[in-house]
Design an enzyme around this catalytic site. Sequence first.
Site, PDB file in Angstrom:
ATOM      1  N   THR A  49       0.873  -1.179   0.000  1.00  0.00           N
ATOM      2  CA  THR A  49       0.000   0.000   0.000  1.00  0.00           C
ATOM      3  C   THR A  49       0.909   1.228   0.000  1.00  0.00           C
ATOM      4  O   THR A  49       2.132   1.076  -0.008  1.00  0.00           O
ATOM      5  CB  THR A  49      -0.896   0.016   1.263  1.00  0.00           C
ATOM      6  OG1 THR A  49      -0.057   0.269   2.391  1.00  0.00           O
ATOM      7  CG2 THR A  49      -1.630  -1.292   1.458  1.00  0.00           C
ATOM      8  N   CYS A  50       0.313   2.427   0.061  1.00  0.00           N
ATOM      9  CA  CYS A  50       1.189   3.602   0.027  1.00  0.00           C
ATOM     10  C   CYS A  50       2.047   3.722   1.288  1.00  0.00           C
ATOM     11  O   CYS A  50       3.079   4.379   1.273  1.00  0.00           O
ATOM     12  CB  CYS A  50       0.381   4.868  -0.223  1.00  0.00           C
ATOM     13  SG  CYS A  50      -1.127   4.939   0.689  1.00  0.00           S
ATOM     14  N   ALA A 191     -12.166  27.695  -3.457  1.00  0.00           N
ATOM     15  CA  ALA A 191     -11.720  26.589  -4.310  1.00  0.00           C
ATOM     16  C   ALA A 191     -10.299  26.162  -3.948  1.00  0.00           C
ATOM     17  O   ALA A 191      -9.515  25.758  -4.792  1.00  0.00           O
ATOM     18  CB  ALA A 191     -11.803  27.005  -5.779  1.00  0.00           C
ATOM     19  N   GLY A 192      -9.991  26.243  -2.667  1.00  0.00           N
ATOM     20  CA  GLY A 192      -8.654  25.860  -2.202  1.00  0.00           C
ATOM     21  C   GLY A 192      -8.592  24.407  -1.761  1.00  0.00           C
ATOM     22  O   GLY A 192      -9.494  23.613  -2.043  1.00  0.00           O
TER      23      GLY A 192
END
Lengths: 425, 270
Positions: A49-50, A191-192
């Site tokens: 997995t990551c 929109a951050g």
Amino acid sequence: MEIVLVGLNFRTASIEVREKASFSGVQAQRAAEELKTRGILEETLVLSTCNRSEVYGVHPVANRESAAALSSFLSTFHEVLPDQLNPSLYHHYDHDAVRHLFRVSAGLESMLLGEAEILGQVRDAYLRAHENHVTGPVLNRLFQAALEIGKRVRAETELGTRPMGVASAGMKLAERIFGKLQERSALVLGAGTISEQVVSQLRDRRIKHLYLMNRSREKAEEFAKQYGGEVLNWGEWDTSLKFPDVIVSAVGVQDYLVTKPMVEKAMASRGNRALFLMDLAMPRNIDPAVAEIYNVYLYSMEDLTEIVKQNRDARQSEVPKAEVLVEDHVAKFISWQTSVELTGVLDSLRGNLKQRRAHFLAEKLAGMNHFSAEDRERIGEMMDELIEQLLLHPAERLRTEKELRRKIQNIEAIRDLYLSHREKP
Amino acid sequence: MTQMFVLLTVLAYLLSLCLYVSLLYAGKEIAGRLATVLMFLGLACHYLSLLARAKASHTVPYHDLQGSMSLFGWLLAVTYLCLEIYHRQRTVGAFVVPIILAFFCAAYLLPNHASQPSQVHGVVFALHVTLSILAYAGFALSCVLSVMFLGEERLLRIRKLGDVVWRLPSLELLERMSHTSVLVGLVTIGVGTVLGFVAVDRQAGQHWYFDPKYIVTVLVVVLYAVYFQLARTAVWRGARASLLCVFNFVLVVLSFTVVNLYFSPHHRYF
């Protein structure tokens, strides 16, 4: 037989090393096949997995040497120098390997304590390995038990129930008011990065209508293209506040964007239906006085951070409960493994005794000519019966008594004691 | 035999309550499922104890105060279980089962009053009483749900979220459940009242006589109908409607107790 685990995770390895040692689906399959064909492991499974890369395997002989071979294989496979890789690797055998996998599956070894994704990743890794026929009876049983403990921990403890991020905590709060959000609408201001997290949470919950509003309409449209949703004109508060049930604001401005009179007006036009507001900006975007309005619920970043902190503490307090469940399953698995191994040892012992019986009788009866062939056969049968009786009783007890299996800690000692030439069961 | 059913009922309800509380505090889903199973068991034992009581007194169980209370508890349990199954929500159990248990225990612990045999009998009369008590159960349930709504709403407003709030039903669901119970109450009290008139008409030959219970019942119906309507309006939706629902139930309690015992000669215990 020994179960072996070699791996690394976010605690032992830097992100650079983790990147180098990670496996894609195809790589995991190839590595597992190579490990089997080269005879390094009898059964094998790669979990990648990551945050972790781990190789689980079963070696036919318990000699504590398979981990070294596995480490060396990983260096070669990933083309990383052993000096770079080895310091990050951990090795576990038998009980410890089983315990580690169960803890991973339960979310106790996750970066975000109790996260649910890991269980799906363990399931996928197991199914893939099973389909590729690289697992065998031991790993099949081990991973089925791991999936079981993962589910049990999530069902019987609160380890994974509480939200750990500000955005998810906010969404959970909205669900306290509205129930499922599938039939609701939401307006996201800004929109951050924070807005992105919120939108992702809203999308996960299949929100019916998503409206986006940003000072730069272009950026809002880009955002909408990526995540979906309808872009509203900045500043059209009268219409935009009227429809959504959830309003999230994360805009970098100095003054309040949403004021009490604006929300009062919106509430009047929406028939006082409940409204949930999340102010995730600093300085705040929504006037705190808005919270005084009937049927309006306002949560600021500070409130949500406090909730997340409480949840984190609550999850931590669930760890002992989860660990008890893990230990319970480790004991069960080890008991099963012991019974399988002991059955093998008893089979070898039976073969060994029968062989010795043949030599013994041939030697002892050589000078006893008064015995007829029939008598000799009868004596042989009686000795066989005795051997069966001697072995049958303990075998039956081992089959039925879990506690006895638990007590037999070192199966290798029994094997050494009775099968000195180390016959493999 | 009656004693055994009583003990079994108390045991089942108590265990069920413990499990519902465990579900609420520890979030154990399995505890919730077991609680429901035990509620069903309690319901069955409760029914058998009602039956035994009726057999022992050679009359229907609601001819005395204790019997009425026990029947109320049973119908409350039935209504609650239906609601639990319909809305798939178990955490309400921790708030309802104590009331069921209290009514059941009170029915067996209160001193026995010498009951006067009712002048009215028959199936229609039995239905009238049962439906009326079922209506009270529906209203009681809506009151519990409204109190839960007010509590949760308050906690959400003051942002004091403990462990329990995360497991309570959402405000929206509590409102819906409350509306369902009020609807059950309104329909059953309506039908029950009409059947009451029919029963009296059949047996006493009277179409109407003055009884303060009629006035109070009409008032209860009107107030719940008003609640039903107001809960959908802008000004009242939410906490205000829940407060009205709690107030309405206070009137129901008065109707069940003060009006029955002191003002209505024909409605002693229901």
